[in-house]
Design a protein around this motif. Structure first.
Motif, PDB file in Angstrom:
ATOM      1  N   VAL A   1      -7.362   0.392   8.422  1.00  0.00           N
ATOM      2  CA  VAL A   1      -6.889   0.999   7.169  1.00  0.00           C
ATOM      3  C   VAL A   1      -8.059   1.732   6.506  1.00  0.00           C
ATOM      4  CG1 VAL A   1      -4.997  -0.623   6.652  1.00  0.00           C
ATOM      5  CG2 VAL A   1      -7.298  -1.160   5.863  1.00  0.00           C
ATOM      6  N   SER A   2      -7.713   2.648   5.609  1.00  0.00           N
ATOM      7  CA  SER A   2      -8.746   3.377   4.879  1.00  0.00           C
ATOM      8  C   SER A   2      -9.434   2.423   3.897  1.00  0.00           C
ATOM      9  CB  SER A   2      -8.108   4.534   4.110  1.00  0.00           C
ATOM     10  OG  SER A   2      -8.998   5.012   3.130  1.00  0.00           O
TER      11      SER A   2
ATOM     12  N   GLU B   1       0.876  -1.174   0.000  1.00  0.00           N
ATOM     13  CA  GLU B   1       0.000   0.000   0.000  1.00  0.00           C
ATOM     14  C   GLU B   1       0.908   1.217   0.000  1.00  0.00           C
ATOM     15  OE1 GLU B   1      -2.892   0.269   3.238  1.00  0.00           O
ATOM     16  OE2 GLU B   1      -2.902   2.444   2.946  1.00  0.00           O
TER      17      GLU B   1
ATOM     18  N   ARG C   1      -7.757   2.665  -1.032  1.00  0.00           N
ATOM     19  CA  ARG C   1      -6.296   2.598  -0.930  1.00  0.00           C
ATOM     20  C   ARG C   1      -5.629   2.504  -2.308  1.00  0.00           C
ATOM     21  NH1 ARG C   1      -8.532  -1.008   2.404  1.00  0.00           N
ATOM     22  NH2 ARG C   1      -7.791  -2.833   1.254  1.00  0.00           N
TER      23      ARG C   1
ATOM     24  N   TYR D   1      -2.205   0.935  -4.165  1.00  0.00           N
ATOM     25  CA  TYR D   1      -1.071   0.005  -4.088  1.00  0.00           C
ATOM     26  C   TYR D   1      -0.195   0.225  -5.306  1.00  0.00           C
ATOM     27  CZ  TYR D   1      -3.758  -2.603  -0.582  1.00  0.00           C
ATOM     28  OH  TYR D   1      -4.447  -2.971   0.540  1.00  0.00           O
TER      29      TYR D   1
ATOM     30  N   TYR E   1      -3.258   6.279   0.530  1.00  0.00           N
ATOM     31  CA  TYR E   1      -4.673   6.027   0.806  1.00  0.00           C
ATOM     32  C   TYR E   1      -5.444   7.323   0.615  1.00  0.00           C
ATOM     33  CZ  TYR E   1      -3.302   7.768   5.432  1.00  0.00           C
ATOM     34  OH  TYR E   1      -2.793   8.512   6.456  1.00  0.00           O
TER      35      TYR E   1
END
Lengths: 249, 117
Positions: free
Chosen positions: A67-68, A46, A71, A73, A49
């Motif tokens: 986590v959001s 990641e 995201r 990556y 975000y």
């Protein structure tokens, strides 16, 4: 009122004219399933975000950490944008504009949106066909070289409708690939077809064997997201995609 | 006040995704039933409801999910659907293909063609 969307980078990456692949929740969750499979297969990190006070108050917990739900990556050459929540119609423009601005700052070469196109007789189709929407001669060539049939006349609705238009306005090469799929059921088979096409377009070698083998489990795990996505798509009048535009010629 | 409804049940049931289409003389309902064999599906119809029960080929346990969910083994789909119109249960047809169940329920109506003069 313009929503305050922020893209927060977790690390500094010197991108090298990357290609962006987008997998937002849409018809058959084709893009979402395909992008998650690719991220997993390529073992990508990641890198950023997306957050906004206008998002629903949702935090996703993965590997024991919050986590959001939206995201990014990637690596130097490939960027994947995913969302674990359907995007509210009121946020589509703000998110798309923010993403396009970020893509421009990273010298993105090509944006590929992955989605599904509902086929009423999906059960009878052995190999779903993929259609494409292109914005210029460069992207026309990509579709042509990969035997992707163009979408000549029609209406598109939803996150990709706004995103491809914003890319075109801002001079970012963009294509929208749509695989024939179930409308309201997750469709890992269609996701696999679209990954095979991406392998050709981007010269990748992503195996879809596991995706096919785990298809039933993926369908079970993605029921709730599919249900929420269906509600969001109804809200944004996705049904309009079946309507004929004013074709006066 | 509407009660919260979950798409799963601690007894090991999952609610399948369904689609209901209503036409002039019939209702077509489809249900996505992954990991299910045709012989493990039971469908019951009344004039106003349709009940789908299906046993999965294997048990699914998602040990990293949630709190109490992690201890549940899911092995069945179950859904009771309130039909939008009364149906003729004697003439219901169904088929199962590639994990999707399709049920065609003719409406119990007294529809008749109107002559145009």
């Amino acid at each position: 009122m313009q929503s305050d969307i922020k893209i927060i980078e977790r690390e500094r990456i010197e991108f090298e004219n990357p290609t962006v692949i987008i997998g937002f929740p849409d018809i058959g969750l084709v893009g979402t399933i395909a992008t998650y499979h690719m991220i997993y297969q390529m073992n990508l990190r990641e890198v950023a975000y997306i957050e906004s006070d206008d998002f629903p108050p949702v935090t996703v917990i993965h590997n024991g950490r919050p986590v959001s739900p939206m995201r990014i990556y990637g690596n130097k050459k490939l960027i994947f944008v995913v969302s674990e929540i359907p995007i509210k119609p009121s946020l589509l423009y703000s998110i798309s504009r923010k993403l396009v601005k970020w893509f421009k700052s990273k010298n993105v070469d090509l944006v590929i949106s992955l989605g599904g196109i509902p086929h009423p007789r999906r059960l009878e189709i052995e190999k779903p066909k993929v259609y494409g929407i292109s914005i210029n001669e460069y992207t026309d060539k990509i579709l042509k070289e990969n035997n992707v049939e163009g979408f000549e006349e029609g209406i598109i609705v939803g996150p990709y409708a706004v995103l491809i238009y914003e890319c075109m306005k801002n001079g970012i090469n963009s294509i929208y690939l749509m695989a024939e799929s179930h409308a309201t059921y997750p469709d890992p088979e269609s996701a696999a077809i679209i990954i095979k096409l991406l392998n050709k377009i981007l010269n990748l070698n992503i195996d879809v064997k596991e995706l096919i083998e785990k298809g039933e489990e993926i369908k079970i795990k993605s029921r709730d997201l599919m249900k929420r996505t269906e509600t969001a798509l109804k809200e944004m009048q996705k049904i309009q995609e079946h309507e004929m535009p004013m074709m006066y010629r | 006040m509407k009660r919260w409804s979950f798409s799963w049940d601690p007894g090991g049931f999952l609610e399948p995704l369904i689609e209901i289409k209503e036409y002039g003389n019939e209702i077509i309902i489809t249900a996505d039933l992954p990991s299910v064999e045709k012989n493990d599906i039971e469908v019951y119809a009344t004039e106003n409801t349709l009940e789908i029960n299906a046993k999965m080929r294997k048990k699914y346990r998602f040990e990293r999910w949630g709190t109490m969910q992690r201890g549940v083994s899911f092995s069945f789909f179950r859904k009771v659907i309130e039909l939008p119109s009364q149906v003729d249960i004697e003439n219901v047809k169904s088929r199962f293909s590639k994990g999707v169940l399709e049920i065609i329920l003719p409406k119990k109506s007294h529809r008749r063609r109107i002559d145009i003069i």
